[in-house]
Each structure stands twice: as structure tokens, then as C-alpha cells.
Design an enzyme around this catalytic site. Structure first.
Site, PDB file in Angstrom:
ATOM      1  N   TYR A 159       0.823  -1.211   0.000  1.00 59.93           N
ATOM      2  CA  TYR A 159       0.000   0.000   0.000  1.00 59.93           C
ATOM      3  C   TYR A 159       0.859   1.265   0.000  1.00 59.93           C
ATOM      4  CZ  TYR A 159      -4.818  -1.553   0.682  1.00 59.93           C
ATOM      5  OH  TYR A 159      -6.077  -2.057   0.509  1.00 59.93           O
TER       6      TYR A 159
ATOM      7  N   ASP B 147      -3.963 -17.914   0.732  1.00 59.89           N
ATOM      8  CA  ASP B 147      -4.983 -18.586  -0.087  1.00 59.89           C
ATOM      9  C   ASP B 147      -5.728 -19.629   0.736  1.00 59.89           C
ATOM     10  OD1 ASP B 147      -2.579 -19.990   0.028  1.00 59.89           O
ATOM     11  OD2 ASP B 147      -2.651 -20.699  -2.039  1.00 59.89           O
TER      12      ASP B 147
ATOM     13  N   LYS C  27       2.374 -15.330   2.876  1.00 60.72           N
ATOM     14  CA  LYS C  27       2.544 -16.016   1.590  1.00 60.72           C
ATOM     15  C   LYS C  27       4.025 -16.347   1.507  1.00 60.72           C
ATOM     16  CE  LYS C  27       0.952 -17.566  -2.339  1.00 60.72           C
ATOM     17  NZ  LYS C  27      -0.028 -18.662  -2.467  1.00 60.72           N
TER      18      LYS C  27
ATOM     19  N   ASP D  78      -6.724  -6.414   4.013  1.00 60.14           N
ATOM     20  CA  ASP D  78      -7.802  -5.717   3.300  1.00 60.14           C
ATOM     21  C   ASP D  78      -8.786  -6.739   2.745  1.00 60.14           C
ATOM     22  OD1 ASP D  78      -9.208  -3.613   1.949  1.00 60.14           O
ATOM     23  OD2 ASP D  78      -8.186  -4.202   0.102  1.00 60.14           O
TER      24      ASP D  78
ATOM     25  N   ASP E 177     -12.723  -8.176   4.485  1.00 58.77           N
ATOM     26  CA  ASP E 177     -14.013  -8.102   3.786  1.00 58.77           C
ATOM     27  C   ASP E 177     -14.671  -9.479   3.744  1.00 58.77           C
ATOM     28  OD1 ASP E 177     -13.874  -5.386   3.209  1.00 58.77           O
ATOM     29  OD2 ASP E 177     -14.401  -5.649   1.102  1.00 58.77           O
TER      30      ASP E 177
HETATM   31  C1  IPM Z   1     -10.503  -0.532   3.665  1.00 59.68           C
HETATM   32  C2  IPM Z   1     -10.702   0.068   2.293  1.00 59.68           C
HETATM   33  C3  IPM Z   1      -9.484   0.950   2.002  1.00 59.68           C
HETATM   34  C4  IPM Z   1      -8.265   0.044   1.965  1.00 59.68           C
HETATM   35  C5  IPM Z   1      -9.597   1.779   0.723  1.00 59.68           C
HETATM   36  C6  IPM Z   1     -10.846   2.616   0.705  1.00 59.68           C
HETATM   37  C7  IPM Z   1      -8.388   2.654   0.529  1.00 59.68           C
HETATM   38  O1  IPM Z   1     -10.880  -0.922   1.359  1.00 59.68           O
HETATM   39  O2  IPM Z   1     -10.404   0.244   4.645  1.00 59.68           O
HETATM   40  O3  IPM Z   1     -10.462  -1.749   3.773  1.00 59.68           O
HETATM   41  O4  IPM Z   1      -7.967  -0.562   0.941  1.00 59.68           O
HETATM   42  O5  IPM Z   1      -7.603  -0.043   2.992  1.00 59.68           O
HETATM   43 MG    MG Z   2     -11.049  -2.877   2.170  1.00 63.17          MG
END
Ligand code: IPM
Ligand code: MG
Length: 356
Positions: free
Chosen positions: A135, A222, A190, A246, A250
């Protein structure tokens, strides 16, 4: 104590408004100051993270953040896109430790796309390193490819990198968090392919020597993605780098079926923190008064716990949220037959009432 309130874009304003009402009702001594961030800040000041907003955030003990982003900003040059505000705040405040709990609330078990028995009682804590990795790694950019599969072709590149201190400090955060939970940490890497993550694995293993009471295991990313949908309850604390975190956070959030319920915290070494819902700005439902404010309200609870040293008040909020769920109140995202559908503000009202 000072809280910087940054509602941002989309549903951000609506959900933060409810969290602010809840905070005010607690009758604690802190000041709140609001500022623009994200697309609305770009519209007003020409930058998604204006100097004045950054200054306010730096001076505050904690930041309550809504969400940023809207399709209409997608075509802007990267440095002006709303997402840069959140990345800028993370970097400038040194918020390296990101806590993303994935909790499946008893009354919402059916909302998951997984079988109820796989997710009932689920309680995972993903700890994502937030200021390093690909990042932020330099160099990055576009150039003419010097080698590889197509020398001389146009190419873009980013750099994945981690220093020892960056890995050490996030590992400590994870082991210490596990101490207050079920004493298990899964470090996700990884290492079979990447130097960065072989080093990650080695350093986490070294740090683990200071935490003999904690069980540590290592998993390739993975496989972790697979195990999260196969047997998610086997995880307790998951610690990983910025990029894998990240993605996996999710995935973990979706296991609960109700991302509208999940708070998050991003902390630096001096316990200053940014608190935001795990979901985004949801421009499709913005302004309709139907967004679920509970993730933001629960983020305010995390803020009280981690940055403002108000554990009792944090629990008051969390109990109030459990109470409104038990009463059967649901915003559309978590609605199911037999429950009562309410809007953003009504949900806020209900939490206020349930605070007692
Ligand atoms: C998160 C989001 C951010 C990230 C984006 C919006 C920059 O996806 O907070 O998970 O990738 O960290
Ligand atoms: Mg995210």
C-alpha cells in the site's frame, strides 16, 4: 478529551449523526469538532484531506469517521480521490494497528450466506497492519519495463516491503489482543512465494517467544481465504499484512451477513485512534434514511474503550445495541420476516432509549 468527527461522503453523514447523538447522551466530558473529509472536502477545498481536517485529527484523542467515496470522484487523479483521505490519515497519524472484528450476532445468524451452524457464535478478530506493505511501499509508478516478460513495454509497479519493527509491533498487538480472548493467533502470510512474507513469518515466530501462553499457527493467505468459509469458527485472532488484511477482512465481514453491524478501530502507538464502520459510503442508498447506523455506533463504543478509557460507557452502548436487536428492530440490510423494519434515525432513537 477531544473527538474529531469526520462524516465524509454518502451515508457517512447519516450514520455518524446517530453515533454522535449516542455519544452526547452518555454525558461524558469531551469536546466534539466536525470537519469535511473525502469527496465533500474535495468539492469544498480542492483536496480530500484538507490541512485543517488533518490538523484537527492530529490534535484530537480520537477520530470518529463515517465513510468516503462516490462514483463521481472515480475519474479524478489518484491524489484527489476520496480514498486518499483515509490513507493519508492512517499514514499521518501512524495508525498501524487495524482491528476488524467479525462477530455474528445471535439474532442475525440467518443473514449469513453460510449455513447457520458454521457461523452461529462466530467471533473473529482480524488485526491488519495498516501503514506498510504494498500500500505504501516505494518505489511505485509507471515506466518502461526494464526486464521480465515484455522488456520495453509500458508497465506499472508497486513495492511490497516490511521492516522488522513494523512486523514486531503488529505481532505484539495481536498476541496481546489474543490474551484477552481465546489465546490463539493465526498469522497469515505467503511465505511460500514472497520474501516479504517469509520475513513476516520469521519475525512473528520470534516475537511469539515472549508470549508462551498464546498458541500461534501460520497459514498461507490462499488457504486462509478457504478456511474462512470452510470453518470460520476455528479462528480467534488473525494477524496479517496490509493487503491480505484488506481482502480477508471483507471476506470475514461477509461471513456475518451483516457488514452494516461491524465496527473497526485503527490505533497508533499512543492509543490515538480512528474509528469507522467496516462498510463503505454506499452512495446507492445515501440520503434515503435507510442506512444501518449500528456499525458506526459500535465504532463509537470501540473509541470509548481503546482511546478514551471509558470501558463502562463502551459496554453501555454495546448492551444497548444488543437490546434493540433483541427487540426485533432492523434496518433493511438486516431485515427478515417477523422483525420490524426501521430507518437510520429510528434505529438511533432506539439505541438512545436502550442506553437506559
Ligand atoms: C478498507 C478500504 C481501504 C483500503 C480503501 C478505501 C483505501 O478498502 O479500509 O479496507 O484498501 O484499505
Ligand atoms: Mg477494504
Amino acid at each position: 478529551m477531544k473527538i474529531a468527527v469526520l462524516p465524509g461522503d454518502g451515508i457517512g453523514t447519516e450514520i455518524v449523526e446517530q453515533a454522535v447523538r449516542v455519544l452526547k447522551a452518555l454525558d461524558l466530558k469531551f469536546e466534539m469538532e466536525e470537519a469535511l473529509v473525502g469527496g465533500v472536502a474535495y468539492d469544498a477545498h480542492g483536496h480530500p484531506l484538507p490541512e485543517s481536517t488533518l490538523k484537527l485529527a492530529k490534535e484530537a484523542d480520537a477520530v470518529l469517521f463515517g465513510a468516503v467515496g462516490d462514483w463521481k470522484y472515480d475519474k479524478l487523479e489518484r491524489q484527489f480521490r476520496p480514498e486518499q483521505a483515509i490513507l493519508g490519515l492512517r499514514k499521518n497519524l501512524g495508525l498501524f494497528a487495524n482491528f476488524r472484528p467479525a462477530i455474528c450476532y445471535e439474532q442475525l445468524t440467518h443473514a449469513s450466506s453460510l449455513k447457520p451452524e458454521l457461523v452461529a457464535g462466530l467471533d473473529i478478530l482480524i488485526i491488519r497492519e495498516l501503514t506498510g506493505d504494498i500500500y505504501f511501499g516505494q518505489p511505485r509508478g509507471k515506466r518502461t519495463s526494464p526486464d521480465g516478460n515484455f522488456p520495453g513495454a509500458e508497465e506499472a509497479f508497486d513495492t511490497m516491503r516490511y521492516t522488522r519493527p513494523e512486523i514486531e509491533r503488529i505481532a505484539r498487538v495481536a498476541f496481546e489482543a489474543a490474551r484477552k480472548r481465546n489465546k490463539r493467533v493465526t498469522s497469515v502470510d505467503k511465505a511460500n512465494v514472497l520474501e516479504t512474507f517469509q520475513f513476516w513469518k520469521d519475525v512473528v515466530t520470534e516475537v511469539h517467544k515472549d508470549y508462551p501462553d498464546i498458541e500461534l499457527d501460520h497459514m498461507y493467505v490462499d488457504n486462509a481465504a478457504m478456511q474462512l468459509v470452510k470453518a470460520p469458527k476455528k479462528f480467534d485472532v488473525v494477524v496479517t499484512g496490509n493487503m491480505f488484511g484488506d481482502i480477508l477482512s471483507d471476506e470475514a465481514a461477509m461471513l456475518t451477513g451483516s457488514i452494516g453491524m461491524l465496527p473497526s478501530a485503527s490505533l497508533n502507538a499512543s492509543k490515538q485512534g480512528l474509528y469507522e464502520p467496516s462498510h463503505g459510503s454506499a452512495p446507492d442508498i445515501a440520503g434515503k434514511g435507510v442506512a444501518n447506523p449500528l456499525a458506526t455506533i459500535l465504532s463509537a463504543a470501540m473509541m470509548l474503550r481503546y482511546s478514551l478509557d471509558q470501558e463502562e460507557a463502551a459496554q453501555r452502548i454495546e448492551n444497548a445495541v444488543k437490546k434493540v436487536l433483541a427487540q426485533g428492530l432492523r434496518t433493511p440490510d438486516i431485515y427478515s420476516e417477523g422483525t420490524t423494519k426501521v430507518g437510520t434515525r429510528e434505529m438511533g432513537d432506539a439505541v438512545l432509549k436502550a442506553l437506559g
